[in-house]
Design a protein around this motif. Structure first.
Motif, short mmCIF file in Angstrom:
data_model
loop_
_atom_site.label_atom_id
_atom_site.label_comp_id
_atom_site.label_asym_id
_atom_site.label_seq_id
_atom_site.Cartn_x
_atom_site.Cartn_y
_atom_site.Cartn_z
N GLY A 1 -0.12 8.99 10.73
CA GLY A 1 -0.36 7.58 10.63
C GLY A 1 -0.66 7.35 8.83
N ASP A 2 -1.02 6.01 8.73
CA ASP A 2 -1.20 5.82 7.14
C ASP A 2 -2.24 6.45 6.46
N LYS A 3 -3.53 7.05 7.48
CA LYS A 3 -4.22 7.69 6.88
C LYS A 3 -4.26 9.12 7.24
N GLU A 4 -3.02 9.69 7.19
CA GLU A 4 -2.56 11.08 7.52
C GLU A 4 -3.35 11.58 8.79
N GLU A 5 -3.67 10.50 9.76
CA GLU A 5 -4.39 10.94 10.98
C GLU A 5 -3.26 11.45 11.96
#
Length: 549
Positions: A106-110
């Motif tokens: 996702g956006d937070k590299e999760e």
């Protein structure tokens, strides 16, 4: 790339253990072909902290185990993809990096999921549903990229592709019977077909063969908010390629993901992998950020960590997982104990007062000069372990080495020693647990597990009120840790004597080995300062002789 070697002293490290690891790391790194990392197996005591602060040396990092973890493996360090990436791009990335799967973030590299070649191929084979573009929420950007197309007209507010996908290869009158609102159509440059499609209020027109689109068709498309793109591919190729514009989010695995953290032990990873059949598994760091993929191949090809032991050669005093590491060297000044190696190693064990003395000797024997800071901590370690030569373990070699180090470090030994002992023996604020743990070693004698803690002090009277709590905690340690005997040495540096507090089996036997009588779990031993040279040998002899009777 230089190989990494860890250098460590024993558990519950004293000053000699910490300083020797730091100094030997400097020596090994000076050779230029390795990356020697000094580590510690416990908290730094007050004396050692004083030494490191005094000379401006950073403490070694703490290490709990030498067992291999995921972080130690050469797993695939690949950049993850976002969920809107098309099948086609995902396949190209996997092919380029020789991968069977790729993590999706996702956006937070999760981590959001993982997509495999099998997922994509299966979805592509099963894609008989001609409304798949709408269901998968394929974007115009993905379609343009997949078809190598150029935009003819793209509305600011593009319609959703909720209709079906059609190839217009019929007469205009027939075509109109098949087209519905919001359909996606593939066609050539027949203007009558294009007009019929636009009249039905489609969402997207794809013109094949890189053919031009006339201005009035573009104008009509604008009036109806219909996108037009042109692809260089023929109709057949276009119809085959367009399903590859579906985003990976549509097929990726999102639930029940099997993943590993960087600090997961390889043994645990193997066990978990044996219960699943995936080819690759995502690896995340402590912030849940995806850093790569790991497979069974990486486990098979893993190598043991390399380690050098200083100031000990006894397994019970060493790092967890030692049996799984490759021991390269041992530098010590204690009795030879029970560390086993699979291959011959460099083993240097000298009957001197400090391991720091041995390491200083190694520097000078090889024409090397320790840095000023390292010379300072080596000198401090010799002072500490020999109690400034009051200990019976002190030798001429210790004195010679200290003289040489004293000059390099520009150190006033007597003044420094008084400051160090004052700081190191302060018992202010210490708990019974801290006193029994800071300088503690386990010795195995004829299968008897004996724990010996040593506390140096300039004010032994300050411990009187704590003695009952110490005895209680020592007894508890015997019961929980399985020691046969637990001994606490309260060593008075000025009086050069130790009060020996003993709990467990053979209390009388141990006191007798010093020609003493035990009273209230305690006896006073004048001249006894060294655990290694004055306590372990007579206890070993007494217990061994008892076993022989």
């Amino acid at each position: 790339m230089n190989e990494t070697i860890y250098i460590t002293g024993h558990k519950n490290p004293d000053s000699d253990s910490i300083c020797s690891a730091l100094a030997y790391a400097e020596y090994k790194n000076g050779n230029g072909n390795i990356n020697a990392i000094p580590v510690r197996l416990g908290k730094i005591n007050r004396e050692t902290k004083f030494i490191l602060d005094y000379f401006g040396v950073e403490a070694p990092k703490a290490l709990d185990t030498i067992r291999l973890s995921v972080e130690d493996l050469h797993f695939d360090k690949i950049a993850p993809i976002t969920p809107d990436i098309s099948f086609r791009m995902a396949l190209e990335l996997m092919k380029k990096n020789n991968l069977n799967s790729i993590p999706v973030v996702g956006d937070k590299e999760e981590l959001l999921g993982i997509v495999t070649i099998s997922d994509i191929i299966q979805a592509y084979i099963d894609v008989w549903d001609n409304t798949i573009l709408g269901k998968s929420k394929a974007s115009i950007d993905n379609i343009i990229d997949t078809l190598s197309a150029k935009p003819i007209y793209i509305p600011d507010q593009i319609k959703e592709f909720n209709g079906k996908l059609l190839v217009l290869a019929m007469e205009p009158n027939t075509v109109s019977n098949y087209i519905d609102k919001d359909d996606i159509v593939i066609c050539g440059n027949r203007k009558d077909i294009q007009n019929s499609a636009l009249e039905k209020d489609i969402s997207l027109m794809i013109v094949t063969g890189n053919l031009d689109v006339e201005d009035d068709i573009i104008k009509k498309a604008k009036s109806k908010n219909i996108a037009i793109i042109s692809t260089p591919h023929d109709t057949f190729t276009t119809s085959r390629l367009i399903p590859q514009s579906i985003p990976v989010d549509y097929v990726m695995t999102k639930k029940n993901l099997v993943l590993f953290d960087l600090d997961d032990l390889v043994d645990d990873v193997k066990a978990k992998m044996s219960q699943t059949r995936y080819r690759s598994y995502p690896v995340t760091d402590n912030t849940n950020r995806v850093v790569g993929l790991i497979s069974r191949y990486h486990l098979i090809s893993s190598k043991k960590k390399k380690i050098i032991l200083v100031d000990h050669n006894e397994r019970s005093q060493s790092i967890d997982g030692l049996e799984e590491a490759e021991i390269l060297e041992i530098i010590d000044h204690h009795r030879v104990a029970d560390v086993f190696t699979g291959t011959p190693i460099y083993f240097r064990n000298e009957p001197v007062g400090s391991t720091a003395t041995v390491i200083a000797s190694i520097f000078f024997e090889n024409g090397r000069r320790p840095s000023k800071k390292i010379a300072g901590i080596l000198a401090a370690a010799i002072i500490s372990d020999t109690l400034l030569f009051k200990s019976p373990t002190a030798t001429k070699t210790d004195k010679v080495m200290l003289k040489r180090l004293e000059k390099i470090a520009n150190l006033n030994v007597k003044e420094f020693a008084m400051e160090m002992f004052k700081e190191g023996t302060s018992l202010i604020g210490k708990t019974p647990d801290q006193l029994l743990s800071e300088d503690f070693k386990v010795f195995t004698i004829d299968e008897q597990k004996i724990g010996i803690a040593q506390v140096y002090t300039m004010d032994p009277e300050s411990l009187k009120d704590m003695k009952a709590d110490l005895l209680s905690l020592m007894q508890k340690r015997i019961e929980t840790e399985g020691y046969t005997t637990f001994i606490l040495m309260l060593t008075d540096i000025f009086e050069q004597a130790s009060e020996m507090i003993v709990v467990g089996e053979n209390k009388e036997l141990i006191a007798k080995s010093f020609d003493k009588q035990i009273k209230n779990n305690s006896f006073y031993a004048k001249g006894v300062l060294s655990r290694k040279k004055q306590v372990v040998p007579p206890i070993t002899s007494a217990i061994t002789n008892l076993e022989e009777i």
